[in-house]
Design an enzyme around this catalytic site. Structure first.
Site, PDB file in Angstrom:
ATOM      1  N   ASP A 153       8.182  -2.213   1.441  1.00 18.99           N
ATOM      2  CA  ASP A 153       7.379  -3.338   1.024  1.00 18.99           C
ATOM      3  C   ASP A 153       7.459  -4.330   2.156  1.00 18.99           C
ATOM      4  O   ASP A 153       8.410  -4.665   2.714  1.00 18.99           O
ATOM      5  CB  ASP A 153       7.924  -4.051  -0.269  1.00 18.99           C
ATOM      6  CG  ASP A 153       6.911  -5.135  -0.842  1.00 18.99           C
ATOM      7  OD1 ASP A 153       5.654  -5.305  -0.234  1.00 18.99           O
ATOM      8  OD2 ASP A 153       7.453  -5.874  -1.519  1.00 18.99           O
ATOM      9  N   ASP A 202       6.285  -8.302   3.402  1.00 16.83           N
ATOM     10  CA  ASP A 202       5.493  -9.226   3.133  1.00 16.83           C
ATOM     11  C   ASP A 202       5.598 -10.496   4.014  1.00 16.83           C
ATOM     12  O   ASP A 202       6.598 -10.717   4.885  1.00 16.83           O
ATOM     13  CB  ASP A 202       5.924  -9.867   1.736  1.00 16.83           C
ATOM     14  CG  ASP A 202       5.734  -9.071   0.650  1.00 16.83           C
ATOM     15  OD1 ASP A 202       4.673  -8.299   0.577  1.00 16.83           O
ATOM     16  OD2 ASP A 202       6.586  -8.909  -0.462  1.00 16.83           O
ATOM     17  N   ARG A 239       8.901   1.264  -4.653  1.00 16.47           N
ATOM     18  CA  ARG A 239       8.170   1.292  -3.501  1.00 16.47           C
ATOM     19  C   ARG A 239       9.104   1.985  -2.395  1.00 16.47           C
ATOM     20  O   ARG A 239      10.288   1.660  -2.190  1.00 16.47           O
ATOM     21  CB  ARG A 239       7.457   0.301  -3.071  1.00 16.47           C
ATOM     22  CG  ARG A 239       8.481  -1.078  -2.672  1.00 16.47           C
ATOM     23  CD  ARG A 239       8.070  -2.376  -2.910  1.00 16.47           C
ATOM     24  NE  ARG A 239       8.028  -2.701  -4.471  1.00 16.47           N
ATOM     25  CZ  ARG A 239       7.621  -3.591  -4.993  1.00 16.47           C
ATOM     26  NH1 ARG A 239       7.436  -4.543  -4.264  1.00 16.47           N
ATOM     27  NH2 ARG A 239       7.864  -3.893  -6.322  1.00 16.47           N
ATOM     28  N   ARG A 290       3.828   4.517   0.814  1.00 19.02           N
ATOM     29  CA  ARG A 290       3.796   3.476  -0.062  1.00 19.02           C
ATOM     30  C   ARG A 290       2.461   3.562  -0.940  1.00 19.02           C
ATOM     31  O   ARG A 290       1.395   3.791  -0.509  1.00 19.02           O
ATOM     32  CB  ARG A 290       3.796   2.073   0.599  1.00 19.02           C
ATOM     33  CG  ARG A 290       3.069   0.770  -0.320  1.00 19.02           C
ATOM     34  CD  ARG A 290       4.272   0.298  -1.268  1.00 19.02           C
ATOM     35  NE  ARG A 290       4.059  -0.810  -2.034  1.00 19.02           N
ATOM     36  CZ  ARG A 290       4.100  -2.012  -1.952  1.00 19.02           C
ATOM     37  NH1 ARG A 290       4.520  -2.491  -1.071  1.00 19.02           N
ATOM     38  NH2 ARG A 290       3.581  -2.774  -2.968  1.00 19.02           N
TER      39      ARG A 290
END
Length: 275
Positions: free
Chosen positions: A218, A220, A215, A206
């Site tokens: 990811d 989160d 990307r 990344r």
């Protein structure tokens, strides 16, 4: 759930002779420590059934505490408390949270002193994480990420949603994304977890070059218990989760009842309103 909704089993004044301290003579000669602990559990099933298997055996926990303190040597009682709390939580699945207090009556400070102690609260935390990728072998990146999250210290993967293909978000021209969500239980703090997730992202190649850009991976943090926090590096709940169907769809598949601690709406409600 917060600790206020759990029942409590209290262990008070458990004396253990062990070898912890900064000074060599403390490690060599040993001294008395006093342990107090509060175990946050759900005693309802045991209370109704009178079945010990449905409860936490406090006698067993007392022996676990004694064996742990005598089998290990640490310089700081802060470390003793930290490692003991972790040990009890890992080895007693019915214990959701714990208060541990380590008293050191013989603390060598050269002044009259009854005792000195360190008291901490630790527990398991329920976390929702969003996953996304639109570069390379996206499925493998997500598969590997799920596996690596499950290998993090003091962390268990609970559920992983179906992978879905979605259009890019944010206006940057790029390939479609493969998205998902997962729920985990962890003892890691939010910042500790964020650092570990960033490590996993970096291992996947990344690069943070274009905001909302393509990307390899990811990850989160969406929700962390009912925590609300806003720092330079981390905002919980995720600031735009209520606006993103590629986040809400997979999360609604595995945990539609999770509630946004700011807006007061469940994941299912937020997804329905977004549609």
């Amino acid at each position: 759930m917060s600790k206020s909704v759990y029942d409590k089993i209290t262990i008070k004044g458990l004396e253990v002779f062990a070898n912890h301290g900064v000074y060599p003579e403390e490690n060599r000669l040993g001294q008395k420590f006093v342990v107090n602990a509060v175990l946050y559990v759900d005693t309802r099933a045991a209370g109704l059934s009178d079945d010990l298997d449905l409860s936490v055996n406090y006698g067993t926990v007392c022996h676990q505490i004694t064996d742990f303190l005598t089998a290990n040597t640490y310089k700081l009682i802060e470390r003793v408390a930290e490692e003991l709390a972790r040990h009890i939580l890992i080895n007693n699945p019915l214990v959701h949270e714990i208060d541990v207090e380590i008293e050191k009556p013989g603390a060598p400070i050269g002044l009259p002193l009854e005792t000195v102690s360190v008291k901490i609260h630790r527990g398991w935390h329920d976390v929702a994480i969003a996953l996304g990728s639109n570069m390379g072998d996206s499925k493998k990146f997500l598969d590997d990420a799920v596996e690596k999250v499950g290998q993090l210290p003091d962390t268990k993967v609970i559920k992983v949603a179906t992978y879905i293909t979605t259009k890019p978000y944010g206006g940057v021209e790029q390939d479609d994304f493969l998205n998902s969500a997962m729920t985990i239980r962890t003892m890691l703090t939010p910042t500790e977890l964020l650092d570990r997730l960033h490590d996993i992202e970096r291992e996947a190649g990344r690069e943070r070059i274009i905001h909302w850009g393509p990307r390899t991976l990811d990850l989160d943090i969406l929700l962390y218990d009912d925590l609300v926090m806003d720092t330079e590096d981390l905002t919980i709940p995720h600031i735009e989760m209520h606006l993103r169907d590629f986040v809400l769809k997979p999360l609604a598949e595995i945990a539609p009842w999770l509630r946004h601690p700011v807006y007061g709406k469940t994941v299912a409600q937020m997804l329905s309103e977004l549609k």
